[in-house]
Write a protein that holds these residues in place. Structure first.
Motif, PDB file in Angstrom:
ATOM      1  N   THR A 189      -5.850   2.411   7.319  1.00  0.00           N
ATOM      2  CA  THR A 189      -7.167   1.816   7.546  1.00  0.00           C
ATOM      3  C   THR A 189      -7.000   0.363   7.988  1.00  0.00           C
ATOM      4  OG1 THR A 189      -7.288   1.218   5.217  1.00  0.00           O
ATOM      5  CG2 THR A 189      -8.278   3.319   5.866  1.00  0.00           C
ATOM      6  N   SER A 245      -5.057  -2.685   6.158  1.00  0.00           N
ATOM      7  CA  SER A 245      -4.410  -2.091   4.983  1.00  0.00           C
ATOM      8  C   SER A 245      -2.933  -2.427   4.873  1.00  0.00           C
ATOM      9  CB  SER A 245      -4.571  -0.559   5.004  1.00  0.00           C
ATOM     10  OG  SER A 245      -3.910  -0.001   6.143  1.00  0.00           O
ATOM     11  N   CYS A 246      -2.287  -2.757   5.992  1.00  0.00           N
ATOM     12  CA  CYS A 246      -0.834  -2.937   5.946  1.00  0.00           C
ATOM     13  C   CYS A 246      -0.362  -3.864   7.051  1.00  0.00           C
ATOM     14  CB  CYS A 246      -0.121  -1.583   6.051  1.00  0.00           C
ATOM     15  SG  CYS A 246      -0.380  -0.728   7.633  1.00  0.00           S
ATOM     16  N   PRO A 266       0.823  -1.207   0.000  1.00  0.00           N
ATOM     17  CA  PRO A 266       0.000   0.000   0.000  1.00  0.00           C
ATOM     18  C   PRO A 266       0.856   1.256   0.000  1.00  0.00           C
ATOM     19  CG  PRO A 266       0.149  -0.870   2.214  1.00  0.00           C
ATOM     20  CD  PRO A 266       0.860  -1.853   1.327  1.00  0.00           C
ATOM     21  N   ASP A 324      -4.363   6.832   5.317  1.00  0.00           N
ATOM     22  CA  ASP A 324      -3.998   5.580   4.649  1.00  0.00           C
ATOM     23  C   ASP A 324      -3.972   4.393   5.609  1.00  0.00           C
ATOM     24  OD1 ASP A 324      -3.575   6.949   2.202  1.00  0.00           O
ATOM     25  OD2 ASP A 324      -1.557   7.521   2.863  1.00  0.00           O
TER      26      ASP A 324
END
Length: 202
Positions: A137, A140-141, A128, A135
């Motif tokens: 979220t 997400s990572c 991502p 960013d």
């Protein structure tokens, strides 16, 4: 779809994904519910899978962790050598259908003991873009991705064996930097708590 999750049935990769989801349900119940439906599993299936997993871990006859993962997930998709300090360790990677861009990694010490077990980005998969708080979220990572994007990040002790934390500063959409604590379960981001505004070199 039949659950196939009776105590006498084999413990499958589907069951293992339910174990991961059970730990994530505290933070992101909606995401977990969607993922559970994707697997065709009920809440009872998820609870039973977690109960069986805990019994496997705690049994006096429990096999070594590395062998347990092989028995549940099969032969690793890939085996990678990683350097940890001065030591060369083996990392076993498995795909999990719920997270196609990730791999479940088990890191083995030279003596075969499991040092770490979590989700990482799949080799070659695009990660991502992490530049602001927006960013970050849920799901997400991974731990490594957040630590690299918002370096320097300080590792924090998790609230459970499968949980990790990171402390760092990150900018919002206006460029104002904030002190943050990110919480991860099985290596995947669950939530970010935003604290005070960062000042100076923080």
């Amino acid at each position: 779809m039949p659950s196939g999750n009776s105590p006498s049935s084999p413990f499958t990769p589907r069951d293992f994904q339910l174990v991961l989801l059970r730990r994530m349900a505290d933070h992101n119940p909606d995401l977990v519910e969607d993922a559970r439906h994707t697997l065709g599993a009920s809440i009872a299936d998820m609870r039973e899978a977690n109960k069986r997993w805990q019994a496997m871990i705690r049994s006096p006859r429990a096999r070594a962790a590395a062998s347990r993962y092989r028995s549940v997930l099969g032969t690793p998709e890939s085996v990678i050598t990683r350097k940890v300090g001065d030591l060369e360790c083996e990392a076993w990677l498995w795909p999990l259908p719920l997270w196609p861009d990730l791999r479940f990694e088990v890191l083995l010490a030279p003596n075969g003991a499991v040092w770490n077990e979590w989700l990482i980005r799949a080799p070659g998969a695009e990660g991502p873009s992490l530049t602001t708080l927006d960013d970050l979220t849920p799901w997400s990572c991974t731990v490594d991705e957040a630590a690299r994007a918002f370096a320097p990040a300080r590792p924090l002790e998790g609230t459970a064996p499968t949980r990790w934390g990171l402390a760092f500063t990150a900018p919002d959409g206006q460029g104002v930097r904030w002190k943050c604590v990110a919480e991860f379960t099985w290596g995947l981001l669950q939530r970010v708590a935003v604290g005070d505004r960062a000042t100076g070199g923080e």
